[in-house]
Design an enzyme around this catalytic site. Structure first.
Site, mmCIF file in Angstrom:
data_model
loop_
_atom_site.group_PDB
_atom_site.id
_atom_site.type_symbol
_atom_site.label_atom_id
_atom_site.label_comp_id
_atom_site.label_asym_id
_atom_site.label_seq_id
_atom_site.Cartn_x
_atom_site.Cartn_y
_atom_site.Cartn_z
ATOM 1 N N GLY A 127 65.790 -117.542 -53.688
ATOM 2 C CA GLY A 127 66.786 -116.482 -53.840
ATOM 3 C C GLY A 127 66.727 -115.512 -52.746
ATOM 4 N N ASP A 170 57.516 -111.439 -60.098
ATOM 5 C CA ASP A 170 56.882 -112.235 -60.879
ATOM 6 C C ASP A 170 55.899 -112.948 -60.168
ATOM 7 O OD1 ASP A 170 58.408 -114.021 -59.513
ATOM 8 O OD2 ASP A 170 59.138 -115.273 -60.959
ATOM 9 N N ASP A 193 57.965 -118.384 -55.783
ATOM 10 C CA ASP A 193 56.676 -119.379 -55.956
ATOM 11 C C ASP A 193 57.257 -120.736 -55.386
ATOM 12 O OD1 ASP A 193 58.482 -119.770 -58.030
ATOM 13 O OD2 ASP A 193 57.048 -120.473 -59.388
ATOM 14 N N ASP A 214 62.653 -110.688 -58.788
ATOM 15 C CA ASP A 214 62.023 -110.823 -60.002
ATOM 16 C C ASP A 214 60.549 -110.096 -60.402
ATOM 17 O OD1 ASP A 214 64.044 -112.597 -60.592
ATOM 18 O OD2 ASP A 214 62.901 -114.527 -61.066
ATOM 19 N N ARG A 259 64.072 -114.898 -64.127
ATOM 20 C CA ARG A 259 64.144 -116.354 -64.656
ATOM 21 C C ARG A 259 62.867 -116.427 -65.745
ATOM 22 N NH1 ARG A 259 64.936 -120.336 -60.344
ATOM 23 N NH2 ARG A 259 63.265 -119.109 -59.321
ATOM 24 N N THR A 271 61.217 -111.798 -53.846
ATOM 25 C CA THR A 271 62.073 -112.196 -54.938
ATOM 26 C C THR A 271 62.266 -110.876 -55.709
ATOM 27 O OG1 THR A 271 62.042 -113.178 -57.010
ATOM 28 C CG2 THR A 271 60.010 -112.908 -56.106
ATOM 29 N N ARG A 328 67.474 -123.356 -51.245
ATOM 30 C CA ARG A 328 66.608 -124.010 -52.160
ATOM 31 C C ARG A 328 66.486 -125.404 -52.011
ATOM 32 N NH1 ARG A 328 65.078 -120.021 -55.832
ATOM 33 N NH2 ARG A 328 67.161 -118.641 -56.783
#
Ligand code: F6P
Length: 318
Positions: free
Chosen positions: A11, A130, A103, A128, A172, A126, A72
């Site tokens: 992303g 995360d 990741d 996120d 996500r 990202t 992706r």
């Protein structure tokens, strides 16, 4: 080391262009040639490479998205795809690679190193946030500011009509976006994948609100699977009519904040220096403004937790 390559993957995240600029400039000033790979791993497989210079990376620091495009790639998940990509890298004389993404990008980069021994370092990009081993990822700060701006607007109408609003934000598998915008926007409740919602308790909380005005933030990875099911549950169980807003991809776009530009520039410089020092198979992160080198495998095998202070703060202010 004479020639390095650089790509963005997964992303897109605001600040990726600032990273491309930093890697190119630091590469050039250290006597390296810098090659951009268009379209992430797909472009690596297709040989979609271009030489980057100061001209190509001028005036991009304030742009959202990524000038190198992203993807992706399913093909890269297979050894055949990675072999085709490695062949292109070798034909182009690439001595080291900088990979920017999440990741999935790091899984692919790790496999490329193991199978083809092409030195590669990663930069966390990202929205996120995360990834284990770095306090913040490129794009997170812009995403939460974009979401907060939208939620502030929703609050105006929620209060004018005495309504319950449920707003879904991205993330996500992790609740970092939901938590930070929830705290920043004064949400009455924040639902994240890391915690389980007690829906009866939430109902009591809504009843306590003046005229039931309530802002609920739901991370897309929450156990309800997002705002729509969350709203339906409130309707079925308690006959509460909640308005739903899904912020979606608006959170991924826009001009990066100063924090994201500075983070991307810092990590970009560190990534080039790491390759020059012979480092490989690591993510370049940053904790308390210090650069960290985290083995790719740890970025996905270790979990970055929402710190307790966030959970406590959100709960005590709600
Ligand atoms: O990883 C960033 C992210 O925006 C997640 O928050 C979200 O779940 C996912 O990407 C959406 O991906 P795509 O744009 O490919 O649907």
């Amino acid at each position: 080391m004479k020639r390095i390559a650089l790509f963005t993957s997964g992303g897109d995240a605001p600040g990726m262009n600032a990273l491309i600029r930093a890697v190119t400039r630091i590469g050039l000033s250290n006597g390296l040639e810098v090659i951009g790979i268009y379209g992430g791993f797909s472009g690596m497989i297709d040989g979609n490479f271009v030489k980057l210079g100061r001209k190509e990376t001028a005036n991009i620091i304030s742009l959202g998205g990524t000038i190198l495009l992203t993807s992706r790639s399913k093909e890269f998940m297979h050894a055949g795809g990675r072999a085709a990509a490695a062949k292109n890298l070798k034909e182009w004389g690439i001595d080291g690679v900088v990979a920017c993404g999440g990741d999935g990008t790091f899984h692919g980069s790790h496999a490329l190193w193991l199978e083809h021994k092409i030195p590669i370092v990663g930069v966390p990009g990202t929205i996120d946030n995360d990834l284990y081993g770095t306090e913040y990822t490129i794009g997170f700060d812009t995403a939460i500011n974009t979401a907060a701006e939208a939620i502030d607007k929703i609050r105006d109408t929620a209060y004018s009509h005495n309504r319950v609003f449920i707003i879904e934000v991205m993330g996500r598998d992790a609740g970092f976006i939901a938590m930070d915008v929830g705290i920043a926007c004064g949400a009455e409740y924040i639902a994240v994948p890391e915690t389980v919602t007690d829906i009866d308790q939430l109902y009591q909380r809504i009843l306590q609100q003046q005229k039931r005005r309530t802002i609920i933030i739901v991370g897309e990875g929450d156990e309800y699977g997002g705002a729509v099911v969350f709203a339906q549950t409130l309707k079925d169980k308690f006959e509460i009519d909640a308005k739903v807003t899904i912020l979606g991809h608006i959170q991924r776009g826009g001009s990066p904040t100063v924090r994201d530009r500075v983070l991307a520039s810092h990590l970009g410089k560190a990534a080039v220096m790491a390759l020059l020092e012979g480092k490989t198979d690591v993510m370049i992160g940053r904790v308390h403004h210090e650069i960290t080198y985290v083995p790719f495998e740890e970025t996905w095998s270790k979990k970055k937790y929402l710190q307790d202070w966030r959970l406590d703060l959100a709960d005590s202010l709600a």
